[in-house]
Scaffold this active site. Structure first.
Site, PDB file in Angstrom:
ATOM      1  N   ASP A  21       5.752   0.747   0.889  1.00  0.00           N
ATOM      2  CA  ASP A  21       6.263   0.113  -0.333  1.00  0.00           C
ATOM      3  C   ASP A  21       7.764  -0.164  -0.242  1.00  0.00           C
ATOM      4  OD1 ASP A  21       6.006  -0.957  -2.846  1.00  0.00           O
ATOM      5  OD2 ASP A  21       6.163   0.968  -3.891  1.00  0.00           O
ATOM      6  N   ASN A  69      -2.967  -6.466  -5.811  1.00  0.00           N
ATOM      7  CA  ASN A  69      -1.936  -7.365  -5.268  1.00  0.00           C
ATOM      8  C   ASN A  69      -2.321  -8.847  -5.384  1.00  0.00           C
ATOM      9  OD1 ASN A  69      -0.977  -4.989  -2.698  1.00  0.00           O
ATOM     10  ND2 ASN A  69       0.081  -5.435  -4.604  1.00  0.00           N
TER      11      ASN A  69
END
Ligand code: IPE
Ligand code: IPE
Ligand code: MG
Length: 247
Positions: A21, A69
């Protein structure tokens, strides 16, 4: 002593999972578009994979794209998928040279056809490699995986192949996409966020969690060593008392 030589090789996590991330924030911090961060994340993937394989870690799972996502801007999704195709094409040789097998978890049939094709080819071309298995979580989410497992088991019950009273931990685990892969002992998340974001919910029941502020594109071998050393300093009790463990 450097970080690497402080690692106890007899006490390595067999499986490390990583939530990669912070690509977007890393790029923005230097006035670049988010996609620039994704592109620079590839080097970190290489470093983490190489470091894990060199140490003797057997499985590494990388969270590359979650089912959530898809809610990102179309431009970013396209860039991520293109990057995936390109990376798979260029890295398969390196995986073979390093005796690393590629695997995938997630609803991969729903990926753009080119990605799906490259992925299947990569898996096929590396299937005999033995040193380490690199698992890419693509179009993955744990709630999706658990729901699919429940469907499979329900079908088994409907077909009378499974008796409801026989459903146990083992039957459930065999219905997950991670069937045959041991649970991760260590889960790393970069970028300072301390959440799971729908990753491996069943499998991390007893996993040691490690959060670092480093953004993913900055992640290097040393950061993996640091996480492993932290893992090795912990006492894993699995519900027992400390006295029962230290004998
Ligand atoms: C991780 O970085 C990569 C993916 C989720 C594909 P992000 O893109 O989430 O970067 P941040 O968290 O917005 O900085
Ligand atoms: C988790 O990161 C998914 C991947 C790393 C692929 P996100 O950036 O999507 O997670 P949230 O939205 O911050 O929880
Ligand atoms: Mg993020």
């Amino acid at each position: 002593m450097d970080l690497k030589s402080r690692i106890d090789l007899t006490h390595l996590p067999e499986h490390i999972a990583i939530i990669m991330d912070g690509n977007g924030r890393w790029a923005k911090r230097q006035g670049q578009p988010r996609v620039f961060g994704h592109r620079n994340g590839v080097k970190a993937v290489r470093e983490a994979t190489e470091a894990a394989a060199e140490l003797g870690v057997k499985y590494m799972t990388l969270y590359a794209f979650s089912t959530e996502n898809w809610n990102r801007p179309k431009f970013e999704i396209n860039a991520l998928m293109t990057l995936l195709v390109k990376t798979l094409r260029t890295e398969i040789n390196t995986l073979n040279e390093n005796d690393i097998r590629l695997e995938a978890i997630g609803d991969i049939t729903k990926l753009p056809s080119q990605c799906y094709k490259e992925l299947i080819e990569g898996i096929e071309n590396t299937k005999n490699n033995k040193r380490m298995t690199l698992v890419l979580a693509l179009n993955y989410s744990a709630r999706w995986e658990i729901t699919e497992a429940v469907k499979k088991i329900a079908e088994g019950v409907a077909n009378k192949e499974i008796l409801p009273e026989h459903i146990d931990k083992r039957i459930f685990e065999n219905a997950l996409t991670t069937k045959g892969i041991p649970d991760p002992e260590l889960l790393i998340r970069t970028s300072g966020e301390a959440r799971i974001s729908n990753f491996l919910l069943w499998q991390i029941a007893y996993t040691e969690l490690y959060f670092t502020k480093i953004f993913w594109p900055e992640f290097r071998k040393e950061h993996l060593y640091k996480a492993i050393l932290d893992f090795q300093s912990r006492e894993r009790r699995f519900g027992k008392t400390s006295e029962q463990i230290v004998k």
